[in-house]
Design a protein around this motif. Structure first.
Motif, PDB file in Angstrom:
ATOM      1  N   MET A 280      -5.522  11.445  -6.846  1.00 22.52           N
ATOM      2  CA  MET A 280      -5.874  11.192  -5.438  1.00 22.52           C
ATOM      3  C   MET A 280      -5.119  10.167  -4.569  1.00 22.52           C
ATOM      4  O   MET A 280      -4.466   9.661  -5.563  1.00 22.52           O
ATOM      5  CB  MET A 280      -7.467  10.950  -5.325  1.00 22.52           C
ATOM      6  N   VAL A 281      -5.028  10.060  -3.515  1.00 24.20           N
ATOM      7  CA  VAL A 281      -4.240   9.126  -3.047  1.00 24.20           C
ATOM      8  C   VAL A 281      -4.852   7.834  -2.370  1.00 24.20           C
ATOM      9  O   VAL A 281      -6.076   8.114  -1.489  1.00 24.20           O
ATOM     10  CB  VAL A 281      -3.328   9.859  -1.752  1.00 24.20           C
ATOM     11  N   ASN A 282      -4.241   6.718  -2.683  1.00 23.78           N
ATOM     12  CA  ASN A 282      -4.779   5.633  -1.726  1.00 23.78           C
ATOM     13  C   ASN A 282      -3.594   4.991  -0.876  1.00 23.78           C
ATOM     14  O   ASN A 282      -2.541   4.481  -1.684  1.00 23.78           O
ATOM     15  CB  ASN A 282      -5.184   4.589  -2.862  1.00 23.78           C
ATOM     16  N   TRP A 283      -3.578   5.127   0.047  1.00 18.24           N
ATOM     17  CA  TRP A 283      -2.168   4.683   0.852  1.00 18.24           C
ATOM     18  C   TRP A 283      -2.631   3.095   1.538  1.00 18.24           C
ATOM     19  O   TRP A 283      -1.937   2.865   2.559  1.00 18.24           O
ATOM     20  CB  TRP A 283      -2.292   5.840   2.081  1.00 18.24           C
ATOM     21  N   SER A 284      -3.647   2.799   1.241  1.00 18.42           N
ATOM     22  CA  SER A 284      -4.024   1.326   1.622  1.00 18.42           C
ATOM     23  C   SER A 284      -3.261   0.254   1.279  1.00 18.42           C
ATOM     24  O   SER A 284      -2.380   0.739   0.385  1.00 18.42           O
ATOM     25  CB  SER A 284      -5.533   0.826   1.374  1.00 18.42           C
ATOM     26  N   ALA A 285      -3.338  -0.900   1.366  1.00 18.96           N
ATOM     27  CA  ALA A 285      -2.578  -2.057   1.129  1.00 18.96           C
ATOM     28  C   ALA A 285      -2.870  -2.238  -0.228  1.00 18.96           C
ATOM     29  O   ALA A 285      -2.077  -2.972  -1.092  1.00 18.96           O
ATOM     30  CB  ALA A 285      -2.789  -3.335   1.785  1.00 18.96           C
ATOM     31  N   ALA A 286      -3.764  -1.764  -0.760  1.00 14.50           N
ATOM     32  CA  ALA A 286      -4.117  -1.785  -2.361  1.00 14.50           C
ATOM     33  C   ALA A 286      -3.755  -0.760  -3.075  1.00 14.50           C
ATOM     34  O   ALA A 286      -3.994  -0.434  -4.090  1.00 14.50           O
ATOM     35  CB  ALA A 286      -5.772  -1.974  -2.583  1.00 14.50           C
ATOM     36  N   GLY A 287      -3.039   0.367  -2.390  1.00 16.10           N
ATOM     37  CA  GLY A 287      -2.839   1.498  -3.020  1.00 16.10           C
ATOM     38  C   GLY A 287      -1.032   1.788  -3.298  1.00 16.10           C
ATOM     39  O   GLY A 287      -0.568   0.683  -3.708  1.00 16.10           O
ATOM     40  N   ASP A 288      -0.634   2.849  -2.767  1.00 19.82           N
ATOM     41  CA  ASP A 288       0.758   3.072  -2.781  1.00 19.82           C
ATOM     42  C   ASP A 288       1.577   2.433  -2.225  1.00 19.82           C
ATOM     43  O   ASP A 288       1.543   1.782  -0.908  1.00 19.82           O
ATOM     44  CB  ASP A 288       0.923   4.559  -2.865  1.00 19.82           C
ATOM     45  N   LYS A 289       2.913   2.287  -2.847  1.00 20.78           N
ATOM     46  CA  LYS A 289       3.791   1.577  -1.914  1.00 20.78           C
ATOM     47  C   LYS A 289       4.642   2.391  -0.918  1.00 20.78           C
ATOM     48  O   LYS A 289       4.848   1.938  -0.053  1.00 20.78           O
ATOM     49  CB  LYS A 289       4.863   1.187  -2.888  1.00 20.78           C
ATOM     50  N   HIS A 290       4.517   3.769  -1.172  1.00 24.72           N
ATOM     51  CA  HIS A 290       4.914   4.603   0.153  1.00 24.72           C
ATOM     52  C   HIS A 290       3.729   4.614   1.045  1.00 24.72           C
ATOM     53  O   HIS A 290       4.014   5.051   2.192  1.00 24.72           O
ATOM     54  CB  HIS A 290       4.833   5.959  -0.570  1.00 24.72           C
ATOM     55  N   GLY A 291       2.624   4.068   0.783  1.00 21.22           N
ATOM     56  CA  GLY A 291       1.743   3.526   1.912  1.00 21.22           C
ATOM     57  C   GLY A 291       1.845   2.350   2.304  1.00 21.22           C
ATOM     58  O   GLY A 291       2.914   1.697   2.524  1.00 21.22           O
ATOM     59  N   ALA A 292       0.531   1.806   2.497  1.00 18.72           N
ATOM     60  CA  ALA A 292       0.611   0.418   3.151  1.00 18.72           C
ATOM     61  C   ALA A 292       0.915  -0.811   2.129  1.00 18.72           C
ATOM     62  O   ALA A 292       0.971  -2.058   2.648  1.00 18.72           O
ATOM     63  CB  ALA A 292      -0.841   0.072   3.675  1.00 18.72           C
ATOM     64  N   ARG A 293       0.829  -0.801   0.961  1.00 18.90           N
ATOM     65  CA  ARG A 293       1.192  -1.654  -0.198  1.00 18.90           C
ATOM     66  C   ARG A 293       2.607  -2.193   0.123  1.00 18.90           C
ATOM     67  O   ARG A 293       3.336  -1.262   0.098  1.00 18.90           O
ATOM     68  CB  ARG A 293       0.939  -1.252  -1.352  1.00 18.90           C
ATOM     69  N   GLY A 294       2.831  -3.472   0.208  1.00 16.02           N
ATOM     70  CA  GLY A 294       3.974  -4.154   0.302  1.00 16.02           C
ATOM     71  C   GLY A 294       4.966  -3.977  -0.957  1.00 16.02           C
ATOM     72  O   GLY A 294       4.461  -3.574  -1.999  1.00 16.02           O
TER      73      GLY A 294
END
Lengths: 455, 381
Positions: A280-294
């Motif tokens: 499953m995908v976590n695209w938030s700042a607490a998730g993947d770097k391809h998402g909102a994580r810095g």
């Protein structure tokens, strides 16, 4: 006093008039969401089954719904929602036929039931990315690619089962395509690729509305962190459709859309193909770097992601890398990413096909002028700093220093040892971190112990 | 009443009494005149001289009168057959319901101010050439003697052996010969019993016993059934729905029982010949997703659905898209989604015919979104 009042009134009137005139020029009025504005309900190119009596107008309900299960007294099998064909044949898989789904009856380029016999819907890579080479034009054909590669597709039976379990409006025999599309409002985005008000998708949780057509439903909601990939064979124009500038407001927010099912907080999705639950995908700042994580270190990227200074992160759209329907490649990989074809059908490219997806945006050894295409030694060993395995004191799986190269060949599917590549997906996938929670990797193997380093 | 403290003398009392008396007399006379002159808007049983309908010998001076049907003599000493009496131009307040005429006005949905068709529509367009979704043999029932036979449909579509009426009779006795045209009444007809071969016998007593208004528990007598339909309940509009409004229309009988076998609903009448479209295993289903469009289903079952927009703000009854109700004692001008929003065959179709393909009430086939389908399917506009 009176003259002042008159002057104020006239002034306001002029202002209002000018404002109204300008607004009339500049405002973009989204079309009302309804059937007659939809692709299927269009009076010119809407639904128009070729075997229907000519009394029926183009776009008429009867082209899909046979209200009494009979046309001119000729009764066939009846189907849910009075559709003229099966919504989906249970268990349909591997090789889809037009009779497996009512949608496939028309959305095919071979013997389509629609007048003319062909309804082309090229994949995302072509429609929005411009990559038309070797492209299957019909959705049905995309589900059955004529290649020897490891294809992938949204398994419709699994979609049906999942949607029925998780969305109250989804009936037992609702067409699985409806999990993403509402056929009564979906618009013809293929003819308006730069205008998301013509979106064809609806959130599963908000089936009665379109998704992407309103402000706040596009990738612009990520505050400028979305950078559109290059359009095919160009370094000056961008998806969707070859825009001259990256414009997040032209791309529906596919992150929110896809994560209605694939989000890490959602119910697990079992894949019969993979014989396991999907990651499953976590695209938030607490998730993947391809998402909102810095970012937390240097990353060697290709354009258009390399040159923008001061960016701490990009939030990618799912469709920057994945096809929504099907792909001749694994994991719904697009045939072209960031303006370049993956070309996985070329012989001799080695076992690590996943790397060809990565190298569209990340610099492989070839891009660095250091080695071959889809070689990744320099990223991992040769640059120091954020290059994670540059230090000779790191420990490999055997407990010996990395100099033993015993990571290579240690994983299922690896070919040999030494410099032979480790498949990217061993370390890099949605939600991956080092050490791997499954325990294959010793905690000492990386200088970034415990952090979500890899994706 | 005089103000308090005002003195009233004897003359004033007499004058006041006379004024009251005169007023009373005028009121009574006015009431009598009203009662004598008022024509009740009920055109139920036939009235007038017997010779309006009957001829004793089908002969006058060894010939027949021009107003008699040349195909006689007819049963029950009638001057003509069904079509002979029921052909003409309807007007508001007319005493005979005409189902066939020359170039009737239908408007868009048959309810407009200039419409000259009644609740059942007209067979007129069946005999007209087809032009896309307007006119042609598919615009109504192809009734023997009134219209041409259907060149495609040689048996009723959806016929599955004939569902029994309240009196146990079945259309065709359960079998429909290929090529047999539907008739007004009788074995292959809609009105009266299916147990009588002759149409006149099938509706025996109906015209003389017709009551109009609400038909509740009608039993098996044709006269007692809604519109001479055996066993069917309903409330008959006294003007047979010429230019109906929310306040003046038929009230059709329905039950929230899709797939049920009740024989009193208006949809059950249609099901006698088109049974596969009404109920039965594998035919329509019993809940969404339906296999065929349901009838005898209350839209109130689907709470918070698009159906709740029926009738617009206030949910007025829309006679262009009529819905049935469980109770038919009176006309309902609003719907409440509680056993009064029941889908029937007549919600979409005219029983006799319309100018539109498949006897639809509105131009369904010729419109992109199905036209008035959106009255219920309001999210599909």
């Amino acid at each position: 006093m009176f003259k002042h009042t008159v002057r104020v009134f006239i002034g306001h009137t002029i202002c209002l008039g000018v404002a109204a005139f300008l607004s009339g020029i500049t405002c973009v009025h989204a079309l009302e969401v309804n059937y007659t504005n939809s692709a299927h309900g269009n009076a010119t190119y809407g639904v128009n089954r070729s075997d229907m009596p000519d009394a029926y107008a183009v776009g008429n309900c009867a082209h899909c719904h046979v209200q009494h299960g009979s046309v001119d007294g000729s009764a066939g099998a009846v189907h849910g929602f009075a559709l003229f064909s099966a919504n989906l044949v249970e268990g349909a898989d591997i090789t889809y036929k037009s009779t497996d789904s009512v949608c496939f009856q028309c959305h095919t380029t071979s013997n389509s039931r629609q007048q003319g016999g062909s309804v082309p819907n090229p994949d995302y890579a072509e429609t929005f990315g411009g990559f038309s080479e070797n492209s299957d034009q019909g959705v049905l054909e995309q589900y059955n690619p004529d290649t020897q590669l490891e294809d992938s597709y949204h398994n419709l039976d699994e979609v049906r089962i999942y949607a029925a379990q998780n969305f109250a409006w989804f009936k037992e025999y609702t067409t699985p395509c409806e999990a993403c599309h509402n056929p009564h409002i979906a618009r013809r985005n293929k003819a308006h690729v730069k205008d998301p008000t013509y979106t064809a998708i609806s959130l599963p949780s908000d089936h009665g509305n379109l998704w992407g057509d309103d402000a706040g439903e596009t990738m612009a909601r990520y505050g400028g962190d979305y950078q559109a990939p290059f359009y095919y064979n160009s370094t000056t124009s961008y998806e969707p459709g070859g825009l001259l500038n990256s414009d997040p407001s032209k791309v529906p927010d596919y992150v929110t859309f896809c994560n209605e099912c694939h989000g890490s907080e959602k119910a697990p999705i079992y894949s019969t193909r993979r014989e396991r639950n999907l990651v499953m995908v976590n695209w938030s700042a607490a998730g993947d770097k391809h998402g909102a994580r810095g970012r937390d270190g240097k990353t060697w990227l290709r354009e258009p992601y390399a040159t923008i200074g001061g960016k701490s992160n990009y939030v990618l759209s799912c469709v920057d890398c994945h096809e929504p329907h099907a792909s001749p490649y694994p994991f719904l990989m697009r045939r072209s990413i960031n303006g370049q074809p993956l070309n996985l059908n070329e012989p001799g490219l080695g076992p690590d096909k996943r790397g060809f997806q990565c190298l569209q945006c990340h610099q492989d050894d070839n891009a660095m002028g250091y080695g071959g295409v889809n070689d990744w030694a320099r990223q991992h060993h040769g640059l120091g700093g954020d290059s994670p395995y540059s230090g000779r004191n790191n420990i490999g799986p055997s407990g010996k220093p990395l100099a033993n190269c015993d990571c290579h060949g240690a994983f299922e599917g690896d070919i040999g040892s030494g410099k032979n590549p480790i498949r990217c997906e061993i370390c890099h996938y949605h939600g991956s971190s080092v050490p791997n929670p499954a325990g294959e990797w010793p905690a000492t193997v990386t200088p970034k112990n415990g952090e979500q380093k890899t994706f | 009443m005089p103000a308090s403290g005002t003195h009233i003398n004897g003359d004033q009392r007499v004058d006041a009494a006379l004024r009251v008396s005169a007023g009373f007399v005028v009121s009574v006379l006015a009431l009598l005149v009203f009662l004598l002159c008022w024509v009740a808007p009920v055109h139920a049983r036939v009235t007038g001289p017997c010779s309006n309908c009957h001829t004793m010998h089908y002969s006058q001076n060894n010939s027949i009168l021009s107003e008699w049907d040349e195909g006689g003599p007819h049963q029950a000493l009638l001057r003509t057959d069904c079509g002979g009496c029921h052909t003409g131009t309807n007007e508001f307040g007319g005493k005979t319901p005409f189902v066939m005429s020359d170039a009737p006005e239908y408007g868009e949905s048959g309810i407009e101010a200039n419409a000259t068709t009644l609740a059942g529509g007209s067979f007129y367009w069946v005999n007209q050439p087809a032009n896309k979704a307007v006119g042609g043999e598919a615009t109504g029932h192809n009734v023997a003697g009134l219209t041409t036979a259907d060149s495609i449909l040689h048996t009723p579509p959806g016929f599955d052996g004939g569902r029994a009426a309240a009196d146990g009779s079945r259309p065709g006795g359960g079998t429909w010969p290929s090529g047999q045209q539907v008739t007004c009444a009788g074995v292959y007809g809609c009105h009266g019993t299916h147990s009588e071969a002759a149409q006149t016998s099938a509706i025996h007593g109906a015209h003389h016993g017709d009551l109009g208004g609400a038909r509740i528990n009608p039993g098996n007598a044709p006269a007692a059934g809604y519109r001479f339909l055996v066993g069917i309940e309903g409330y008959e509009d006294p003007n047979w729905e010429i230019r109906p409004t929310a306040d003046a229309h038929n009230q059709y009988k329905g039950l929230n029982n899709p797939g049920g076998s009740n024989t009193s609903t208006i949809s059950s009448l249609c099901a006698r010949c088109h049974g596969a479209y009404h109920s039965g295993t594998g035919n329509t289903g019993t809940s969404s997703p339906w296999l065929r469009h349901p009838t005898d289903y209350d839209m109130g079952n689907a709470s918070s659905s698009e159906y709740r927009n029926y009738g617009g703000m206030g949910n007025s009854y829309n006679p262009a898209v009529p819905l049935a109700s469980e109770t038919v004692t009176s006309v309902k001008n609003k719907v409440t989604f509680s056993n009064d929003t029941i889908v029937t065959c007549l919600s979409c179709h005219r029983a006799h015919g319309s100018k539109y393909y498949k006897a639809m009430r509105w131009n369904y086939a010729g419109s992109v979104n199905g036209g008035l389908c959106t009255e219920c399917h309001s999210s599909k506009k």
